[in-house]
Design a protein around this motif. Sequence first.
Motif, PDB file in Angstrom:
ATOM      1  N   GLU A 138      -0.367  48.349  18.191  1.00  0.00           N
ATOM      2  CA  GLU A 138      -1.072  49.594  19.325  1.00  0.00           C
ATOM      3  C   GLU A 138       0.098  50.831  18.469  1.00  0.00           C
ATOM      4  O   GLU A 138      -0.924  51.655  17.691  1.00  0.00           O
ATOM      5  N   ALA A 139       1.077  50.385  18.038  1.00  0.00           N
ATOM      6  CA  ALA A 139       1.753  51.325  17.312  1.00  0.00           C
ATOM      7  C   ALA A 139       1.998  51.140  15.836  1.00  0.00           C
ATOM      8  O   ALA A 139       1.296  52.635  15.602  1.00  0.00           O
ATOM      9  N   ASP A 140       1.603  50.042  15.460  1.00  0.00           N
ATOM     10  CA  ASP A 140       0.423  50.744  14.220  1.00  0.00           C
ATOM     11  C   ASP A 140      -0.817  51.242  14.106  1.00  0.00           C
ATOM     12  O   ASP A 140      -1.216  52.346  13.082  1.00  0.00           O
ATOM     13  N   LEU A 141      -1.592  50.770  14.505  1.00  0.00           N
ATOM     14  CA  LEU A 141      -3.070  51.434  14.645  1.00  0.00           C
ATOM     15  C   LEU A 141      -2.506  53.146  14.609  1.00  0.00           C
ATOM     16  O   LEU A 141      -3.076  53.567  13.978  1.00  0.00           O
ATOM     17  N   GLN A 142      -1.700  54.106  15.765  1.00  0.00           N
ATOM     18  CA  GLN A 142      -1.500  55.093  16.034  1.00  0.00           C
ATOM     19  C   GLN A 142      -0.558  55.443  15.046  1.00  0.00           C
ATOM     20  O   GLN A 142      -1.488  56.773  14.058  1.00  0.00           O
ATOM     21  N   ARG A 143       0.260  54.665  14.341  1.00  0.00           N
ATOM     22  CA  ARG A 143       0.987  56.175  12.760  1.00  0.00           C
ATOM     23  C   ARG A 143      -0.352  55.165  11.504  1.00  0.00           C
ATOM     24  O   ARG A 143       0.273  56.685  11.255  1.00  0.00           O
ATOM     25  N   ASP A 144      -1.580  54.573  11.389  1.00  0.00           N
ATOM     26  CA  ASP A 144      -2.235  55.138  10.312  1.00  0.00           C
ATOM     27  C   ASP A 144      -3.742  55.669  10.886  1.00  0.00           C
ATOM     28  O   ASP A 144      -4.490  55.476   9.970  1.00  0.00           O
ATOM     29  N   GLY A 145      -3.509  56.215  12.045  1.00  0.00           N
ATOM     30  CA  GLY A 145      -5.066  56.915  12.293  1.00  0.00           C
ATOM     31  C   GLY A 145      -6.004  56.212  12.516  1.00  0.00           C
ATOM     32  O   GLY A 145      -7.272  56.552  11.808  1.00  0.00           O
TER      33      GLY A 145
ATOM     34  N   GLU B 136      -9.008  55.171  14.493  1.00  0.00           N
ATOM     35  CA  GLU B 136      -9.488  55.313  15.833  1.00  0.00           C
ATOM     36  C   GLU B 136     -10.625  53.902  16.097  1.00  0.00           C
ATOM     37  O   GLU B 136     -11.405  53.636  15.527  1.00  0.00           O
TER      38      GLU B 136
ATOM     39  N   LYS C  80     -14.862  54.292  21.724  1.00  0.00           N
ATOM     40  CA  LYS C  80     -13.830  54.384  23.000  1.00  0.00           C
ATOM     41  C   LYS C  80     -15.071  53.444  23.759  1.00  0.00           C
ATOM     42  O   LYS C  80     -13.742  53.411  24.656  1.00  0.00           O
TER      43      LYS C  80
ATOM     44  N   LYS D 297     -11.792  45.497  24.925  1.00  0.00           N
ATOM     45  CA  LYS D 297     -11.261  45.193  24.855  1.00  0.00           C
ATOM     46  C   LYS D 297     -10.590  43.465  24.737  1.00  0.00           C
ATOM     47  O   LYS D 297      -9.966  42.619  23.863  1.00  0.00           O
TER      48      LYS D 297
END
Length: 479
Positions: free
Chosen positions: A427-434, A436, A439, A443
Amino acid sequence: MINRRKFFTGTATAAGGALLARMVPTALAAEPGMKATSTGTTSPFSPAGIGYKPVITPNGLTLSWRMVNGVKVYHLIAEPVTHEFAPGLVAECWGYNGRVHGPTIEAVEGDHVRIYVTNRLSAPTSVHWHGILLPSGMDGVGGLSQRAIQPGETFKYEFTLKQHGTFMYHSHHDEMTQMQLGMIGLFIIHPKNPAKPPPDRDYAIMLSEWKIEVGARRPDPNEMTDFNVFTMNARSFPGTQSLVAKVGDRVRFRIGNLSTMSHHAIHLHGYYFKVVATDGGEIPEAGQWPETTVFVPVGSTRTVEFVANAPGDWVMHCHMLHHVMNQMGHTFGNVIGINTEGLNQKIRKLIPGYMVMGQDGMGDMGDMGMAVPSNSLPMVGAPGQHDYITMGGMFTIVKVREELPTDGSDPGWYESPPGTLAELAPEADLQRDGIELPKDLVKTAAVRTSLKGEAWCGVPPTKASLLAKSDVTARIKIH
Ligand SMILES: [Cu+2]
């Protein structure tokens, strides 16, 4: 006829193929009056003083010879052979010396060879030495260059080898029947004065294709288009032996193709290679170019070389995708994307045990834990290190390691160094790299319901043919 389509409508019978395979004796050569069985076992033939580095024929072996007054003498015996394509699929084929395909013949440029051919078949035969320069009368074409070898007869072929490279031999009498039943082999001629040292690993592989109806024990030599078993040295993955190399090794693959109808596009992962020779001879360095896929037309050989500098488990397979499917992967109707919810229950009122499959593709056809019909292979693959391997057929694994077991055994699965294995994105990597995500993304990966343990068969053929005509079937277009 039971093909995959009928398999999925439930005509086939319960498991037992694997058991059958285990019960088949594993003798390498026929004893008098007994039919030989070949199982893809291998053993080296490298007597002292041979003067060359022998090739490795995975799942096969080299034909032994002896020197008699300066002549290299071989003996091929054409005979019926019970052959295992992979655990679970055994068929009644024709081959040489208890093998399908025949053993690899190895010799050296300049050798004078004498090859006796004994016919233990019920039909006449002859042997053609494919690509080899020799007198017309030794060319082995039944009727033209010689009379056919009758059952029980032994013929003598004799010629001097004027060239070096990768060649083949095969029946040249009733070719369609005899070659399609397995009567083919490789003929390797090592150079007398090699321009460079031999490679560290020299593998010889023969490609072929077969039609074996699910549950049948006799390949159909009349097949023209609908082949369903694709082989490297007469084995289908997961029956193919892995090809091993040490990091830094110079590796050579000699690939011959005596399939009935198909050319093959053999693709290697992790590397590029150069095509260094055909069965017409060596390609000068200036004429070689890098490739990752080598096209091997029917009736030809291609030799490729590369340096194994990248450790890992790298696959080598035909890139014609039906050639990496096993038996039942070729005639299944297209139900991809169709919502089959509730359909099982409805059809089961007509046919108990019926199961609709394939709406998400074929990837899970091998690992559903279901029984396959007696004497047949799952549509695809075998369990891998991380998940199910969804390819079969003309597929093998090149295992490159820093160290290899000293006894030559398979080194097992490759362990990827930290940070070099594709995995679930944090999750953190997805956020860091933008990144999206949609919706409405579902999952969970468990979209398909587990089919393990579900009954799928037990329907007599008459009901299945009823189904084939039913309105339900027509509407959902499985057939
Ligand atoms: Cu192919």
